[in-house]
Motif scaffolding. Structure first.
Motif, PDB file in Angstrom:
ATOM      1  N   MET A   1      -4.920  13.443 -13.544  1.00  0.00           N
ATOM      2  CA  MET A   1      -6.060  13.914 -12.831  1.00  0.00           C
ATOM      3  C   MET A   1      -6.333  12.966 -11.460  1.00  0.00           C
ATOM      4  SD  MET A   1     -10.169  14.421 -14.114  1.00  0.00           S
ATOM      5  CE  MET A   1     -11.476  14.566 -13.170  1.00  0.00           C
ATOM      6  N   VAL A   2      -6.853  13.648 -10.588  1.00  0.00           N
ATOM      7  CA  VAL A   2      -7.090  12.884  -8.955  1.00  0.00           C
ATOM      8  C   VAL A   2      -8.558  12.934  -8.844  1.00  0.00           C
ATOM      9  CG1 VAL A   2      -6.533  12.652  -6.768  1.00  0.00           C
ATOM     10  CG2 VAL A   2      -4.640  13.409  -8.517  1.00  0.00           C
ATOM     11  N   VAL A   3      -9.228  11.409  -8.630  1.00  0.00           N
ATOM     12  CA  VAL A   3     -10.501  11.305  -8.353  1.00  0.00           C
ATOM     13  C   VAL A   3     -10.820  10.805  -7.119  1.00  0.00           C
ATOM     14  CG1 VAL A   3     -12.619  10.727  -9.054  1.00  0.00           C
ATOM     15  CG2 VAL A   3     -11.193  11.399 -10.867  1.00  0.00           C
ATOM     16  N   ASP A   4     -11.238  11.250  -6.152  1.00  0.00           N
ATOM     17  CA  ASP A   4     -11.397  10.498  -4.754  1.00  0.00           C
ATOM     18  C   ASP A   4     -12.519  11.397  -4.031  1.00  0.00           C
ATOM     19  OD1 ASP A   4     -11.030   9.856  -1.848  1.00  0.00           O
ATOM     20  OD2 ASP A   4      -9.610   8.493  -2.889  1.00  0.00           O
ATOM     21  N   ASP A   5     -13.254  10.622  -3.193  1.00  0.00           N
ATOM     22  CA  ASP A   5     -14.215  11.562  -2.546  1.00  0.00           C
ATOM     23  C   ASP A   5     -14.235  12.091  -1.227  1.00  0.00           C
ATOM     24  OD1 ASP A   5     -14.205   8.802  -1.555  1.00  0.00           O
ATOM     25  OD2 ASP A   5     -16.381   8.838  -1.069  1.00  0.00           O
ATOM     26  N   HIS A   6     -12.837  11.708  -0.728  1.00  0.00           N
ATOM     27  CA  HIS A   6     -12.416  12.300   0.213  1.00  0.00           C
ATOM     28  C   HIS A   6     -11.270  13.399   0.145  1.00  0.00           C
ATOM     29  CE1 HIS A   6     -13.682   8.201   1.729  1.00  0.00           C
ATOM     30  NE2 HIS A   6     -13.924   8.695   2.630  1.00  0.00           N
ATOM     31  N   PRO A   7     -11.861  14.633   0.454  1.00  0.00           N
ATOM     32  CA  PRO A   7     -11.126  15.839   0.098  1.00  0.00           C
ATOM     33  C   PRO A   7      -9.914  15.979   0.528  1.00  0.00           C
ATOM     34  CG  PRO A   7     -13.457  16.482   0.565  1.00  0.00           C
ATOM     35  CD  PRO A   7     -13.309  15.163   1.000  1.00  0.00           C
ATOM     36  N   MET A   8      -9.471  15.630   1.872  1.00  0.00           N
ATOM     37  CA  MET A   8      -8.075  15.495   2.436  1.00  0.00           C
ATOM     38  C   MET A   8      -7.126  14.547   1.641  1.00  0.00           C
ATOM     39  SD  MET A   8      -8.912  16.211   6.471  1.00  0.00           S
ATOM     40  CE  MET A   8      -7.006  16.227   6.749  1.00  0.00           C
ATOM     41  N   TRP A   9      -7.744  13.537   1.450  1.00  0.00           N
ATOM     42  CA  TRP A   9      -6.860  12.357   0.615  1.00  0.00           C
ATOM     43  C   TRP A   9      -6.882  12.987  -0.590  1.00  0.00           C
ATOM     44  CZ3 TRP A   9      -4.130   8.290   1.757  1.00  0.00           C
ATOM     45  CH2 TRP A   9      -3.670   7.182   0.642  1.00  0.00           C
TER      46      TRP A   9
ATOM     47  N   ALA B   1      -6.264   5.983 -25.298  1.00  0.00           N
ATOM     48  CA  ALA B   1      -4.920   6.235 -25.006  1.00  0.00           C
ATOM     49  C   ALA B   1      -4.859   6.666 -23.442  1.00  0.00           C
ATOM     50  CB  ALA B   1      -4.445   7.424 -25.761  1.00  0.00           C
ATOM     51  N   LEU B   2      -6.175   7.048 -22.971  1.00  0.00           N
ATOM     52  CA  LEU B   2      -6.049   7.279 -21.226  1.00  0.00           C
ATOM     53  C   LEU B   2      -5.474   6.301 -20.532  1.00  0.00           C
ATOM     54  CD1 LEU B   2      -6.755   9.424 -19.078  1.00  0.00           C
ATOM     55  CD2 LEU B   2      -9.106   8.122 -19.082  1.00  0.00           C
ATOM     56  N   ARG B   3      -4.471   6.577 -19.524  1.00  0.00           N
ATOM     57  CA  ARG B   3      -3.920   5.581 -18.673  1.00  0.00           C
ATOM     58  C   ARG B   3      -4.650   5.901 -17.345  1.00  0.00           C
ATOM     59  NH1 ARG B   3      -1.583   2.927 -22.757  1.00  0.00           N
ATOM     60  NH2 ARG B   3      -0.022   4.082 -23.876  1.00  0.00           N
ATOM     61  N   VAL B   4      -5.042   4.723 -16.678  1.00  0.00           N
ATOM     62  CA  VAL B   4      -6.021   4.711 -15.586  1.00  0.00           C
ATOM     63  C   VAL B   4      -5.300   3.887 -14.435  1.00  0.00           C
ATOM     64  CG1 VAL B   4      -8.082   4.418 -14.143  1.00  0.00           C
ATOM     65  CG2 VAL B   4      -8.217   5.100 -16.746  1.00  0.00           C
ATOM     66  N   LEU B   5      -4.797   4.681 -13.406  1.00  0.00           N
ATOM     67  CA  LEU B   5      -4.330   4.247 -12.158  1.00  0.00           C
ATOM     68  C   LEU B   5      -5.238   3.903 -10.992  1.00  0.00           C
ATOM     69  CD1 LEU B   5      -2.027   2.619 -10.674  1.00  0.00           C
ATOM     70  CD2 LEU B   5      -1.314   4.969  -9.852  1.00  0.00           C
ATOM     71  N   VAL B   6      -5.676   2.870 -10.582  1.00  0.00           N
ATOM     72  CA  VAL B   6      -6.765   2.847  -9.648  1.00  0.00           C
ATOM     73  C   VAL B   6      -5.900   2.941  -8.370  1.00  0.00           C
ATOM     74  CG1 VAL B   6      -8.481   1.472  -8.255  1.00  0.00           C
ATOM     75  CG2 VAL B   6      -8.559   1.329 -10.837  1.00  0.00           C
ATOM     76  N   LEU B   7      -6.383   3.895  -7.473  1.00  0.00           N
ATOM     77  CA  LEU B   7      -5.720   3.891  -5.960  1.00  0.00           C
ATOM     78  C   LEU B   7      -6.991   3.673  -5.110  1.00  0.00           C
ATOM     79  CD1 LEU B   7      -3.174   4.452  -4.471  1.00  0.00           C
ATOM     80  CD2 LEU B   7      -3.890   6.941  -4.621  1.00  0.00           C
ATOM     81  N   SER B   8      -7.084   2.507  -4.626  1.00  0.00           N
ATOM     82  CA  SER B   8      -8.233   2.092  -3.645  1.00  0.00           C
ATOM     83  C   SER B   8      -7.919   1.715  -2.435  1.00  0.00           C
ATOM     84  CB  SER B   8      -8.934   0.997  -4.495  1.00  0.00           C
ATOM     85  OG  SER B   8      -9.970   0.472  -3.766  1.00  0.00           O
ATOM     86  N   ALA B   9      -8.826   1.831  -1.233  1.00  0.00           N
ATOM     87  CA  ALA B   9      -8.397   1.304  -0.050  1.00  0.00           C
ATOM     88  C   ALA B   9      -8.686  -0.487  -0.204  1.00  0.00           C
ATOM     89  CB  ALA B   9      -9.734   1.869   0.991  1.00  0.00           C
ATOM     90  N   SER B  10      -9.553  -0.923  -1.013  1.00  0.00           N
ATOM     91  CA  SER B  10      -9.791  -2.178  -1.226  1.00  0.00           C
ATOM     92  C   SER B  10      -8.624  -3.083  -1.843  1.00  0.00           C
ATOM     93  CB  SER B  10     -11.064  -2.439  -1.985  1.00  0.00           C
ATOM     94  OG  SER B  10     -11.173  -3.723  -2.250  1.00  0.00           O
ATOM     95  N   GLY B  11      -8.012  -4.233  -1.540  1.00  0.00           N
ATOM     96  CA  GLY B  11      -7.280  -5.031  -2.144  1.00  0.00           C
ATOM     97  C   GLY B  11      -8.188  -6.261  -2.335  1.00  0.00           C
TER      98      GLY B  11
ATOM     99  N   LYS C   1      -4.216   1.883  -1.275  1.00  0.00           N
ATOM    100  CA  LYS C   1      -3.766   3.307  -0.333  1.00  0.00           C
ATOM    101  C   LYS C   1      -2.869   3.143   0.703  1.00  0.00           C
ATOM    102  CE  LYS C   1      -8.007   6.009  -1.585  1.00  0.00           C
ATOM    103  NZ  LYS C   1      -9.186   6.464  -1.254  1.00  0.00           N
ATOM    104  N   SER C   2      -2.518   1.928   0.874  1.00  0.00           N
ATOM    105  CA  SER C   2      -1.642   1.819   1.999  1.00  0.00           C
ATOM    106  C   SER C   2       0.015   1.772   1.293  1.00  0.00           C
ATOM    107  CB  SER C   2      -1.573   0.427   2.882  1.00  0.00           C
ATOM    108  OG  SER C   2      -1.592  -0.600   1.443  1.00  0.00           O
ATOM    109  N   ALA C   3      -0.071   2.260   0.076  1.00  0.00           N
ATOM    110  CA  ALA C   3       1.257   2.152  -0.478  1.00  0.00           C
ATOM    111  C   ALA C   3       1.941   3.598  -0.387  1.00  0.00           C
ATOM    112  CB  ALA C   3       1.031   2.138  -2.092  1.00  0.00           C
ATOM    113  N   SER C   4       3.281   3.679  -0.113  1.00  0.00           N
ATOM    114  CA  SER C   4       3.878   4.991   0.331  1.00  0.00           C
ATOM    115  C   SER C   4       3.939   5.997  -1.123  1.00  0.00           C
ATOM    116  CB  SER C   4       5.350   4.611   0.399  1.00  0.00           C
ATOM    117  OG  SER C   4       6.235   4.191  -0.448  1.00  0.00           O
TER     118      SER C   4
ATOM    119  N   VAL D   1       0.614  -1.704 -13.499  1.00  0.00           N
ATOM    120  CA  VAL D   1       1.321  -1.591 -12.225  1.00  0.00           C
ATOM    121  C   VAL D   1       0.415  -2.154 -11.290  1.00  0.00           C
ATOM    122  CG1 VAL D   1       2.279   0.071 -10.310  1.00  0.00           C
ATOM    123  CG2 VAL D   1       2.620   0.769 -12.871  1.00  0.00           C
ATOM    124  N   PHE D   2       0.919  -3.119 -10.364  1.00  0.00           N
ATOM    125  CA  PHE D   2      -0.096  -3.695  -9.453  1.00  0.00           C
ATOM    126  C   PHE D   2       0.602  -3.750  -8.111  1.00  0.00           C
ATOM    127  CE2 PHE D   2      -1.506  -5.344 -13.373  1.00  0.00           C
ATOM    128  CZ  PHE D   2      -2.975  -4.894 -13.450  1.00  0.00           C
ATOM    129  N   THR D   3      -0.106  -3.408  -7.111  1.00  0.00           N
ATOM    130  CA  THR D   3       0.425  -3.869  -5.836  1.00  0.00           C
ATOM    131  C   THR D   3       0.850  -5.136  -5.803  1.00  0.00           C
ATOM    132  OG1 THR D   3      -1.186  -2.451  -4.714  1.00  0.00           O
ATOM    133  CG2 THR D   3      -0.398  -4.016  -3.336  1.00  0.00           C
TER     134      THR D   3
END
Length: 229
Positions: A12-20, A81-91, A110-113, A130-132
Motif C-alpha cells: 500500500m502506498v501513502v503520500d499526499d501528492h497524487p502524482m508522486w 507483522a506489518l512492515r513499514v517503509l518510510v519514503l520521505s523527502a526528509s533525511g 525520495k531521492s532514491a532511484s 533498510v535505510f538510506t
C-alpha cells in the motif's frame, strides 16, 4: 525474488501528492508487486490499511489529518507483522529516529532511484531493515545511547520479580546476529538454516519477550550486551 513471489507481496502506498503516489504505485505494480491500496492522508491511510491488509506500507511522513509516524504507530501496534517503509523527502536525523521508534522497518529518502525503492520494498517485505546509506549507523547509535541510560525500575508483583523469559540457544544465537545488524538472509547463511526458520525464531522471540517489532528486539539485545557477544 521472482515476479511470482513479488505478486504475493501486498503493498500500500501513502503520500499526499497524487502524482508522486501514483508514480510509486505504478512502479511497484510494474515490478510485479500487488498494490492493494493507496491513500492521500493519515486517517484515510489507517482506514484503508485495515481494510486492505497490506504486507508492506510505503509511507510518507508529512500527511494531512494524521502524521505518518502516528499512522505507523497505530497500524503496527494493531498488527506487529506489518512492515513499514518510510519514503520521505526528509533525511533529518530526528525524523528518521521518530519513524523507527514508531515501528518503521526502514527509511528511504525520495531521492532514491526506482531500483533502490524496489529493492527496499523487497527487503522490507522479508523483514530486513533498510535505510538510506548513512542512516543505519545513526539508528544503531541512537539505540546504543538509549540502552546506556538507566531504565526505569519496573514494580515487582509479589515477593519476587518475575523471571526473565527463557530463550532457546538457537533463539539467542539469532538474537545476537539481529543485534549486530545482519539481515535475515545473512543470518540464515551464517547458521546454515532457511530464511523462514530465521523469521520463525524472531517471531517466537518477540512473543516470549512481549516485544512488537525488530527495532524493539535490537534495543533489548543491546541493553543486554548481546551485540558484543
Amino acid at each position: 525474488m521472482t515476479v511470482a513471489a513479488e505478486q504475493a507481496v501486498k503493498v500500500m502506498v501513502v503520500d499526499d501528492h497524487p502524482m508522486w503516489r501514483d508514480a510509486v504505485a505504478r512502479d511497484l505494480a510494474a515490478a510485479g508487486f500487488d498494490v492493494v491500496a493507496t491513500a492521500g492522508d493519515g486517517p484515510q491511510a489507517v482506514r484503508r490499511a485495515r481494510a486492505a491488509a497490506p504486507d508492506v506500507l510505503v509511507l510518507d511522513l508529512n500527511l494531512p489529518g494524521l502524521p505518518g509516524v502516528a499512522v505507523c504507530k497505530e497500524l503496527v501496534g494493531e498488527n506487529p507483522a506489518l512492515r513499514v517503509l518510510v519514503l520521505s523527502a526528509s533525511g533529518e536525523h530526528a525524523d528518521v529516529l521518530e519513524a523507527v521508534k514508531s515501528g518503521a522497518t526502514g527509511y528511504l529518502v525520495k531521492s532514491a532511484s526506482t531500483e533502490e525503492l524496489l529493492a527496499a520494498v523487497r527487503s522490507t517485505a522479508a523483514g530486513d531493515p533498510v535505510f538510506t546509506p548513512g542512516l543505519a549507523g545513526l539508528v544503531l547509535g541512537e539505540y546504543r545511547r538509549l540502552a546506556a541510560e538507566p531504565a526505569p525500575a519496573a514494580p515487582a508483583s509479589g515477593p519476587s520479580a518475575p523471571e526473565a523469559p527463557r530463550l532457546t540457544d538457537r533463539e539467542t544465537q539469532v538474537l545476537r546476529l539481529v543485534a549486530k545488524g545482519l539481515s535475515y538472509k545473512q543470518i540464515a547463511e551464517r547458521l546454515v538454516i532457511s530464511h523462514r526458520t530465521v523469521q520463525n525464531h524472531v517471531q517466537n522471540t518477540l512473543g516470549k519477550l512481549q516485544l512488537h517489532n525488530r527495532v524493539e528486539l535490537v534495543r533489548y539485545a543491546i541493553e543486554r550486551g548481546l551485540d558484543d557477544a
